[in-house]
Design a protein around this motif. Sequence first.
Motif, PDB file in Angstrom:
ATOM      1  N   GLN A 137      -9.908 -17.881  93.623  1.00 29.03           N
ATOM      2  CA  GLN A 137     -10.061 -17.035  92.435  1.00 29.03           C
ATOM      3  C   GLN A 137      -8.808 -16.198  92.172  1.00 29.03           C
ATOM      4  OE1 GLN A 137     -13.803 -15.186  93.591  1.00 29.03           O
ATOM      5  NE2 GLN A 137     -14.921 -16.394  92.078  1.00 29.03           N
ATOM      6  N   SER A 141      -6.943 -16.425  88.610  1.00 30.49           N
ATOM      7  CA  SER A 141      -6.609 -15.239  87.815  1.00 30.49           C
ATOM      8  C   SER A 141      -5.139 -15.226  87.425  1.00 30.49           C
ATOM      9  CB  SER A 141      -6.953 -13.988  88.620  1.00 30.49           C
ATOM     10  OG  SER A 141      -6.581 -12.823  87.926  1.00 30.49           O
ATOM     11  N   GLU A 144      -4.346 -18.213  84.853  1.00 25.81           N
ATOM     12  CA  GLU A 144      -5.005 -18.120  83.537  1.00 25.81           C
ATOM     13  C   GLU A 144      -4.194 -17.268  82.563  1.00 25.81           C
ATOM     14  OE1 GLU A 144      -9.809 -18.673  84.256  1.00 25.81           O
ATOM     15  OE2 GLU A 144      -8.927 -16.677  84.469  1.00 25.81           O
TER      16      GLU A 144
END
Length: 401
Positions: A137, A141, A144
């Motif tokens: 994750q 993050s 993105e």
Amino acid sequence: MPATEQPSSFLGRISTRRNQVISMDGAHEQELEDLELFQKQVSERFSELVPPSSSDDVSSETFLSIAWLRKLLDEFLCCEAQFKALLIMGRDPSQIVKPPLDRLVPEFLDRVVKALDICNAVLHGIESVRQFQKLAQIAISALEQSPIGDGQVKRARRALNTLITSMAVEDKDFSNSKSAERSWSFGRRGGAGAGSGTATPLHKDRIAGQFRSLSWSMAKGWSAAKQIQAMSSNLVVPRGGESSSLPQTVYLMSTVLVFVMWTLVAALPCQERGGLTTYFPVSKQISWAQSMIGLQEKIADEWKKKEKKGSAGLLEEMQRMEKLSQSLIEFTDSFAFPLEAERQAEVTEQVAELAETCKKLEDGLVPLQQQIREVFHRVVRSRTEIVELLEYTAKASSPIV
């Protein structure tokens, strides 16, 4: 899940039959009929777990995914309830202390104790998977962001390299380590090499110290593979005078128990799993075990492939995470600003797929943990009931002095 609805009807049928047995003096024939029914239902349950043979077939659970493992555990709980009904309900307690059950039942109870250790180890392994998810994750993050710059790429690279290295540590370190009991210290800085494109030997050593498992409490030298081996070492098909209905029932449930524990160890991070595929033979002559044998062969083939590479387990979500992370590492190693539109679209798609995988882990790991705990408590309760029955029977048969 639908399978949980079936034990009640099974128990009702068994109870009705027991009452009939009392009035009919047809105990032996009825026990054989009960065994046949149990074998049939076990065969049907495990046939539902076999993955589709064609890509055109539709299956609601991907093989070895969290959803598939939860269905496996659900089927196990149903089998366990049926087994206890056959072994205990309406039966003369003295039967289970006579040969060969006086040996087979204690052996089964010993397997249950070993299965409890495996449940604990797998629960700790799930915590490691949760840490893999957190690392993924972090990379998601960073990647993105739009547009993607050098800072985001470096952050993603650090997280992904740590993720891949830690996955390898989970498996290889458990197979070879002679270290003492493990404890987790997630969150420490990686130190030297942490900001570079690849993990240096020093950085890998630091990662190994951090990723030797989250909250491991298993004793030094404890081995999941050896535990499975011990559970299956005396698992022999009853023959001759031992082939009556009750010994066959105990053998069937023992086989189901070992298979389920073996599958959990193969799928999820677990302490020391080397040579796992050699420890669980099932006779191919048994009709009710054909689906189980097919699943075993498929899992064993997958394990052999992953064992050569080093992997933290066969869980489908973890394998997908590993594959996507490797691809994104290749992207970060060759990154050049500004990013071409075609390459940007490809990376965006991979990041979205990795995010979807993390979402499946986030949604599925807690229910999976709860179900493994349910298995733990259920078999503890059943074992206690059987032990109490054995103790009561032993006292009842002792001569009065």
